[in-house]
Design a protein around this motif. Structure first.
Motif, PDB file in Angstrom:
ATOM      1  N   THR A 155       0.849  -1.188   0.000  1.00 33.94           N
ATOM      2  CA  THR A 155       0.000   0.000   0.000  1.00 33.94           C
ATOM      3  C   THR A 155       0.888   1.242   0.000  1.00 33.94           C
ATOM      4  OG1 THR A 155      -1.666  -1.157   1.303  1.00 33.94           O
ATOM      5  CG2 THR A 155      -1.808   1.231   1.259  1.00 33.94           C
ATOM      6  N   ILE A 156       0.530   2.209  -0.855  1.00 33.73           N
ATOM      7  CA  ILE A 156       1.227   3.498  -0.824  1.00 33.73           C
ATOM      8  C   ILE A 156       0.189   4.612  -0.779  1.00 33.73           C
ATOM      9  CG2 ILE A 156       3.307   2.697  -1.976  1.00 33.73           C
ATOM     10  CD1 ILE A 156       2.343   3.998  -4.513  1.00 33.73           C
TER      11      ILE A 156
ATOM     12  N   THR B  80      -5.862  13.197  -0.856  1.00 31.05           N
ATOM     13  CA  THR B  80      -5.256  11.940  -0.444  1.00 31.05           C
ATOM     14  C   THR B  80      -5.420  10.947  -1.579  1.00 31.05           C
ATOM     15  OG1 THR B  80      -5.667  12.265   1.908  1.00 31.05           O
ATOM     16  CG2 THR B  80      -5.328  10.011   1.186  1.00 31.05           C
ATOM     17  N   PHE B  81      -4.325  10.333  -1.981  1.00 34.87           N
ATOM     18  CA  PHE B  81      -4.343   9.259  -2.963  1.00 34.87           C
ATOM     19  C   PHE B  81      -3.803   8.018  -2.266  1.00 34.87           C
ATOM     20  CE2 PHE B  81      -4.050  13.076  -5.556  1.00 34.87           C
ATOM     21  CZ  PHE B  81      -5.068  12.853  -6.469  1.00 34.87           C
ATOM     22  N   LEU B  82      -4.545   6.916  -2.372  1.00 35.37           N
ATOM     23  CA  LEU B  82      -4.188   5.685  -1.697  1.00 35.37           C
ATOM     24  C   LEU B  82      -4.341   4.526  -2.668  1.00 35.37           C
ATOM     25  CD1 LEU B  82      -3.709   4.231   1.129  1.00 35.37           C
ATOM     26  CD2 LEU B  82      -6.175   3.915   1.130  1.00 35.37           C
TER      27      LEU B  82
ATOM     28  N   ARG C 159       3.590   4.941  -7.877  1.00 36.23           N
ATOM     29  CA  ARG C 159       3.991   6.293  -7.439  1.00 36.23           C
ATOM     30  C   ARG C 159       3.912   7.283  -8.592  1.00 36.23           C
ATOM     31  NH1 ARG C 159       5.779   6.081  -2.427  1.00 36.23           N
ATOM     32  NH2 ARG C 159       6.699   4.160  -1.659  1.00 36.23           N
ATOM     33  N   GLY C 160       4.316   6.846  -9.773  1.00 38.02           N
ATOM     34  CA  GLY C 160       4.224   7.712 -10.945  1.00 38.02           C
ATOM     35  C   GLY C 160       2.789   8.086 -11.269  1.00 38.02           C
ATOM     36  N   ALA C 161       1.867   7.133 -11.122  1.00 39.02           N
ATOM     37  CA  ALA C 161       0.451   7.412 -11.375  1.00 39.02           C
ATOM     38  C   ALA C 161      -0.096   8.406 -10.351  1.00 39.02           C
ATOM     39  CB  ALA C 161      -0.350   6.113 -11.345  1.00 39.02           C
ATOM     40  N   ILE C 162       0.305   8.255  -9.091  1.00 38.91           N
ATOM     41  CA  ILE C 162      -0.135   9.205  -8.064  1.00 38.91           C
ATOM     42  C   ILE C 162       0.446  10.587  -8.351  1.00 38.91           C
ATOM     43  CG2 ILE C 162       0.093   9.823  -5.625  1.00 38.91           C
ATOM     44  CD1 ILE C 162      -0.235   6.849  -4.959  1.00 38.91           C
TER      45      ILE C 162
ATOM     46  N   LEU D 232      -2.344  16.601 -12.325  1.00 35.63           N
ATOM     47  CA  LEU D 232      -3.638  16.859 -12.938  1.00 35.63           C
ATOM     48  C   LEU D 232      -4.490  17.736 -12.033  1.00 35.63           C
ATOM     49  CD1 LEU D 232      -5.552  16.234 -15.301  1.00 35.63           C
ATOM     50  CD2 LEU D 232      -6.312  14.237 -14.022  1.00 35.63           C
ATOM     51  N   LEU D 233      -4.522  17.422 -10.742  1.00 32.69           N
ATOM     52  CA  LEU D 233      -5.258  18.229  -9.778  1.00 32.69           C
ATOM     53  C   LEU D 233      -4.721  19.650  -9.738  1.00 32.69           C
ATOM     54  CD1 LEU D 233      -7.304  18.474  -7.423  1.00 32.69           C
ATOM     55  CD2 LEU D 233      -5.454  17.727  -5.908  1.00 32.69           C
ATOM     56  N   ALA D 234      -3.410  19.792  -9.673  1.00 27.79           N
ATOM     57  CA  ALA D 234      -2.804  21.133  -9.625  1.00 27.79           C
ATOM     58  C   ALA D 234      -3.086  21.904 -10.906  1.00 27.79           C
ATOM     59  CB  ALA D 234      -1.305  21.022  -9.400  1.00 27.79           C
TER      60      ALA D 234
END
Length: 72
Positions: free
Chosen positions: A11-12, A30-32, A44-47, A53-55
């Motif tokens: 889990t990351i 929060t991304f989990l 991690r790259g996808a997060i 994208l959010l920014a």
């Protein structure tokens, strides 16, 4: 952006906030990812892509938004 990572064996997580330069409001996120059975660097790259994208949507400074992340 200000954020903190967290990692367990499968889990990351990345949690933090982004300040909108237009209205000075903080946007929390929060991304989990659970049950990761592939290379964690891809997760991690996808997060990271999701945070960009959010920014991009919040800041909209350059008028362009990064392409959506893809998971394999």
């Amino acid at each position: 952006m200000h954020a903190k990572t967290g990692t367990l064996s499968d889990t990351i997580c990345l949690s933090g906030y982004i300040v909108n330069p237009v209205d000075q409001r903080r946007y929390l996120f929060t991304f989990l990812m659970n049950d990761i059975d592939f290379d964690q660097s891809l997760a991690r790259g996808a997060i990271d892509d999701a945070v960009e994208l959010l920014a991009g949507n919040i800041n909209n400074l350059a008028g362009s938004v990064p392409s959506a992340p893809t998971l394999r």
